[in-house]
Scaffold this motif. Structure first.
Motif, PDB file in Angstrom:
ATOM      1  N   CYS A  62       0.868  -1.453   0.048  1.00  0.00           N
ATOM      2  CA  CYS A  62      -0.081   0.070   0.049  1.00  0.00           C
ATOM      3  C   CYS A  62       0.892   1.238  -0.108  1.00  0.00           C
ATOM      4  O   CYS A  62       0.631   2.253  -0.755  1.00  0.00           O
ATOM      5  N   LEU A  63       1.892   1.284   1.020  1.00  0.00           N
ATOM      6  CA  LEU A  63       2.731   2.435   0.736  1.00  0.00           C
ATOM      7  C   LEU A  63       3.405   2.680  -0.377  1.00  0.00           C
ATOM      8  O   LEU A  63       3.524   3.815  -0.785  1.00  0.00           O
ATOM      9  N   ALA A  64       3.963   1.626  -1.156  1.00  0.00           N
ATOM     10  CA  ALA A  64       4.505   1.800  -2.416  1.00  0.00           C
ATOM     11  C   ALA A  64       3.749   2.410  -3.474  1.00  0.00           C
ATOM     12  O   ALA A  64       3.934   3.201  -4.325  1.00  0.00           O
ATOM     13  N   THR A  65       2.535   1.676  -3.473  1.00  0.00           N
ATOM     14  CA  THR A  65       1.632   2.200  -4.470  1.00  0.00           C
ATOM     15  C   THR A  65       0.891   3.453  -4.347  1.00  0.00           C
ATOM     16  O   THR A  65       0.896   4.186  -5.448  1.00  0.00           O
ATOM     17  N   ALA A  66       0.758   3.765  -3.021  1.00  0.00           N
ATOM     18  CA  ALA A  66       0.237   5.142  -2.630  1.00  0.00           C
ATOM     19  C   ALA A  66       1.231   6.267  -2.982  1.00  0.00           C
ATOM     20  O   ALA A  66       0.675   7.372  -3.437  1.00  0.00           O
ATOM     21  N   ARG A  67       2.248   5.838  -2.706  1.00  0.00           N
ATOM     22  CA  ARG A  67       3.473   6.921  -2.987  1.00  0.00           C
ATOM     23  C   ARG A  67       3.380   7.281  -4.606  1.00  0.00           C
ATOM     24  O   ARG A  67       3.508   8.341  -5.025  1.00  0.00           O
ATOM     25  N   GLU A  68       3.560   6.279  -5.389  1.00  0.00           N
ATOM     26  CA  GLU A  68       3.371   6.466  -6.835  1.00  0.00           C
ATOM     27  C   GLU A  68       1.979   7.093  -7.272  1.00  0.00           C
ATOM     28  O   GLU A  68       2.233   7.914  -8.016  1.00  0.00           O
ATOM     29  N   VAL A  69       0.808   6.716  -6.784  1.00  0.00           N
ATOM     30  CA  VAL A  69      -0.607   7.351  -7.114  1.00  0.00           C
ATOM     31  C   VAL A  69      -0.465   8.882  -6.449  1.00  0.00           C
ATOM     32  O   VAL A  69      -1.014   9.650  -7.295  1.00  0.00           O
ATOM     33  N   ALA A  70       0.031   8.987  -5.427  1.00  0.00           N
ATOM     34  CA  ALA A  70       0.034  10.470  -4.856  1.00  0.00           C
ATOM     35  C   ALA A  70       0.885  11.248  -5.918  1.00  0.00           C
ATOM     36  O   ALA A  70       0.743  12.619  -6.178  1.00  0.00           O
ATOM     37  N   GLN A  71       2.022  10.894  -6.144  1.00  0.00           N
ATOM     38  CA  GLN A  71       2.999  11.568  -7.295  1.00  0.00           C
ATOM     39  C   GLN A  71       2.291  11.894  -8.384  1.00  0.00           C
ATOM     40  O   GLN A  71       2.291  13.209  -8.950  1.00  0.00           O
ATOM     41  N   ARG A  72       1.625  10.927  -8.997  1.00  0.00           N
ATOM     42  CA  ARG A  72       1.074  10.849 -10.496  1.00  0.00           C
ATOM     43  C   ARG A  72      -0.032  11.956 -10.141  1.00  0.00           C
ATOM     44  O   ARG A  72      -0.528  12.893 -11.076  1.00  0.00           O
ATOM     45  N   ILE A  73      -0.955  12.038  -9.166  1.00  0.00           N
ATOM     46  CA  ILE A  73      -2.160  13.072  -9.132  1.00  0.00           C
ATOM     47  C   ILE A  73      -1.439  14.388  -8.888  1.00  0.00           C
ATOM     48  O   ILE A  73      -2.013  15.242  -9.428  1.00  0.00           O
ATOM     49  N   GLU A  74      -0.316  14.536  -8.182  1.00  0.00           N
ATOM     50  CA  GLU A  74       0.279  15.810  -8.050  1.00  0.00           C
ATOM     51  C   GLU A  74       0.560  16.403  -9.402  1.00  0.00           C
ATOM     52  O   GLU A  74       0.850  17.612  -9.504  1.00  0.00           O
ATOM     53  N   ARG A  75       1.128  15.501 -10.159  1.00  0.00           N
ATOM     54  CA  ARG A  75       1.912  15.807 -11.563  1.00  0.00           C
ATOM     55  C   ARG A  75       0.781  15.778 -12.601  1.00  0.00           C
ATOM     56  O   ARG A  75       1.094  16.297 -13.719  1.00  0.00           O
ATOM     57  N   ALA A  76      -0.685  15.487 -12.381  1.00  0.00           N
ATOM     58  CA  ALA A  76      -1.471  15.653 -13.306  1.00  0.00           C
ATOM     59  C   ALA A  76      -1.642  17.080 -13.981  1.00  0.00           C
ATOM     60  O   ALA A  76      -1.701  18.028 -13.300  1.00  0.00           O
ATOM     61  N   PRO A  77      -2.034  17.058 -15.073  1.00  0.00           N
ATOM     62  CA  PRO A  77      -2.109  18.493 -15.897  1.00  0.00           C
ATOM     63  C   PRO A  77      -3.615  19.008 -15.267  1.00  0.00           C
ATOM     64  O   PRO A  77      -4.307  18.362 -14.889  1.00  0.00           O
ATOM     65  N   ALA A  78      -3.475  20.225 -15.267  1.00  0.00           N
ATOM     66  CA  ALA A  78      -4.634  21.123 -14.808  1.00  0.00           C
ATOM     67  C   ALA A  78      -5.888  20.692 -15.537  1.00  0.00           C
ATOM     68  O   ALA A  78      -6.827  21.159 -15.031  1.00  0.00           O
ATOM     69  N   THR A  79      -5.833  20.236 -16.563  1.00  0.00           N
ATOM     70  CA  THR A  79      -7.208  19.994 -17.289  1.00  0.00           C
ATOM     71  C   THR A  79      -7.886  18.777 -16.828  1.00  0.00           C
ATOM     72  O   THR A  79      -8.995  18.755 -16.985  1.00  0.00           O
ATOM     73  N   ALA A  85      -9.690  16.061  -8.103  1.00  0.00           N
ATOM     74  CA  ALA A  85      -9.995  16.268  -6.682  1.00  0.00           C
ATOM     75  C   ALA A  85     -10.906  15.099  -6.370  1.00  0.00           C
ATOM     76  O   ALA A  85     -10.839  14.825  -5.174  1.00  0.00           O
ATOM     77  N   ASP A  86     -11.822  14.241  -7.281  1.00  0.00           N
ATOM     78  CA  ASP A  86     -12.276  13.141  -7.007  1.00  0.00           C
ATOM     79  C   ASP A  86     -11.391  12.105  -6.457  1.00  0.00           C
ATOM     80  O   ASP A  86     -11.461  11.492  -5.543  1.00  0.00           O
ATOM     81  N   MET A  87     -10.051  12.028  -7.123  1.00  0.00           N
ATOM     82  CA  MET A  87      -8.974  11.001  -6.675  1.00  0.00           C
ATOM     83  C   MET A  87      -8.543  11.285  -5.454  1.00  0.00           C
ATOM     84  O   MET A  87      -8.057  10.383  -4.346  1.00  0.00           O
ATOM     85  N   ARG A  88      -8.316  12.679  -5.211  1.00  0.00           N
ATOM     86  CA  ARG A  88      -7.651  13.027  -3.686  1.00  0.00           C
ATOM     87  C   ARG A  88      -8.509  12.597  -2.865  1.00  0.00           C
ATOM     88  O   ARG A  88      -8.160  12.138  -1.595  1.00  0.00           O
ATOM     89  N   THR A  89      -9.759  13.084  -2.986  1.00  0.00           N
ATOM     90  CA  THR A  89     -10.819  12.472  -1.811  1.00  0.00           C
ATOM     91  C   THR A  89     -10.633  10.861  -1.503  1.00  0.00           C
ATOM     92  O   THR A  89     -10.747  10.475  -0.479  1.00  0.00           O
ATOM     93  N   GLN A  90     -10.810  10.010  -2.409  1.00  0.00           N
ATOM     94  CA  GLN A  90     -10.820   8.911  -2.844  1.00  0.00           C
ATOM     95  C   GLN A  90      -9.450   8.320  -2.085  1.00  0.00           C
ATOM     96  O   GLN A  90      -9.531   7.534  -1.174  1.00  0.00           O
ATOM     97  N   PHE A  91      -8.462   8.813  -2.329  1.00  0.00           N
ATOM     98  CA  PHE A  91      -7.010   8.778  -1.867  1.00  0.00           C
ATOM     99  C   PHE A  91      -7.021   9.050  -0.394  1.00  0.00           C
ATOM    100  O   PHE A  91      -6.337   8.123   0.434  1.00  0.00           O
TER     101      PHE A  91
END
Length: 178
Positions: A62-79, A85-91
């Protein structure tokens, strides 16, 4: 990817707590007498080591996958702002600071799959943002109703097992939709 203020000993404590819950089949905080504790200790001891190893592996994944997901969410394009926002809430729901202690043991086994599904959603989002938006709209009413009911019960200090179970069913629906 430990939350600010959380330490490795906190995570170890939470994994031990989750293993005790899994081994007992209930919350160890409910043991009120010395006799109940001794009986539970004898029964739980048969399964504690296996549950501890299994849950420590789940925490690591979980920690390894969560780190990757969190990084991808933060780097996601503004579009992708609405989807992020939905994924941050889910995360945040899936990975609170005490995720190993906060979630029931039977749900923890699925947590790595839910995080992996978030990663896959991010990959698919790039290919078809319209599909993601439609899936998100399909989920919105169910999620809003569940969140309202959960918040209302939390305010009154109550909990309902069926509402908790429905929350995990929503995660399963997310896996299938996204």
């Amino acid at each position: 990817l430990l939350h600010p203020g959380r330490t490795c000993p906190d995570l170890v404590r939470d994994v031990l707590y989750a293993a005790a819950r899994a081994s007992l089949g209930s919350d160890p905080a409910g043991l009120r007498t010395q006799a109940a504790y001794a009986s539970a200790q004898a029964e739980a001891g048969k399964h504690l080591a296996a549950n501890l190893n299994r849950l420590a592996g789940i925490a690591e994944t979980c920690l390894a996958t969560a780190r990757e997901v969190a990084q991808r969410i933060e780097r996601a394009p503004a579009t992708w702002q609405v989807a992020m926002a939905d994924m941050r809430t889910q995360f945040n729901d899936l990975m609170p600071a005490d995720f190993m202690a906060a979630h029931p043991p039977e749900a923890l086994q699925h947590l790595p799959r839910y995080l992996m599904a978030m990663r896959i959603r991010l990959e698919k989002l790039a290919e078809n943002p319209a599909r993601d938006a439609q899936n998100q709209r399909d989920m919105a009413t169910l999620l809003a109703h569940w969140r309202r009911q959960s918040a209302r019960l939390a305010e009154s200090g109550q909990a309902r097992a069926d509402l908790v179970a429905f929350g995990w069913q929503l995660e399963e629906l997310r896996v299938s939709l996204f």
